[in-house]
Design a protein around this motif. Structure first.
Motif, PDB file in Angstrom:
ATOM      1  N   LYS A 121      -0.610   8.669  -7.878  1.00 26.33           N
ATOM      2  CA  LYS A 121      -1.125   7.746  -6.827  1.00 26.33           C
ATOM      3  C   LYS A 121      -0.901   6.259  -7.179  1.00 26.33           C
ATOM      4  N   VAL A 122       0.130   5.963  -7.453  1.00 24.00           N
ATOM      5  CA  VAL A 122       0.730   4.384  -7.667  1.00 24.00           C
ATOM      6  C   VAL A 122       1.320   3.980  -6.326  1.00 24.00           C
ATOM      7  N   THR A 123       0.756   2.710  -6.226  1.00 25.79           N
ATOM      8  CA  THR A 123       1.670   2.094  -4.738  1.00 25.79           C
ATOM      9  C   THR A 123       2.546   0.957  -5.235  1.00 25.79           C
ATOM     10  N   TYR A 124       3.176   0.599  -4.217  1.00 27.70           N
ATOM     11  CA  TYR A 124       4.205  -0.663  -4.640  1.00 27.70           C
ATOM     12  C   TYR A 124       3.295  -1.839  -5.084  1.00 27.70           C
ATOM     13  N   GLY A 150       0.753  -1.334  -0.175  1.00 25.98           N
ATOM     14  CA  GLY A 150       0.003  -0.065  -0.083  1.00 25.98           C
ATOM     15  C   GLY A 150       0.781   1.232   0.081  1.00 25.98           C
ATOM     16  N   LYS A 151       2.270   1.226   0.059  1.00 27.09           N
ATOM     17  CA  LYS A 151       2.928   2.569   0.041  1.00 27.09           C
ATOM     18  C   LYS A 151       2.919   3.321  -1.049  1.00 27.09           C
ATOM     19  N   ASP A 159      13.825   7.661 -10.659  1.00 22.12           N
ATOM     20  CA  ASP A 159      15.018   6.885 -10.076  1.00 22.12           C
ATOM     21  C   ASP A 159      14.679   6.144  -9.065  1.00 22.12           C
ATOM     22  N   HIS A 160      13.922   6.160  -8.196  1.00 21.80           N
ATOM     23  CA  HIS A 160      13.489   5.643  -6.835  1.00 21.80           C
ATOM     24  C   HIS A 160      12.678   4.443  -7.526  1.00 21.80           C
ATOM     25  N   VAL A 161      11.866   4.721  -8.364  1.00 20.10           N
ATOM     26  CA  VAL A 161      10.830   3.759  -8.913  1.00 20.10           C
ATOM     27  C   VAL A 161      11.480   2.709  -9.935  1.00 20.10           C
ATOM     28  N   LYS A 162      12.413   3.072 -10.735  1.00 19.22           N
ATOM     29  CA  LYS A 162      13.358   2.456 -11.575  1.00 19.22           C
ATOM     30  C   LYS A 162      14.140   1.439 -10.737  1.00 19.22           C
TER      31      LYS A 162
END
Length: 59
Positions: free
Chosen positions: A12-15, A4-5, A47-50
């Protein structure tokens, strides 16, 4: 990481959304991005999402 993070505030995309995209067959950051719209707003999370997506993808 908690499914849910929130990983992309603009869209509004979660893990969990990233995990679901990979589970449904996404094979690259670009395919996850297409499926979820993650990092298509301000792009500050790119960068974090990649990094997260690369850990989720099969090696």
């Amino acid at each position: 990481m908690d499914a849910g993070k929130l990983v992309c505030g603009c869209k509004k995309v979660t893990y969990g959304d990233l995990q679901e995209a990979v589970a449904k067959g996404a094979k690259s950051f670009e395919e996850v991005q297409s499926a979820t719209k993650v990092s298509t707003g301000c792009k500050k999370c790119t960068d974090h999402v990649k990094s997260m997506v690369s850990e989720l993808l099969p090696r």
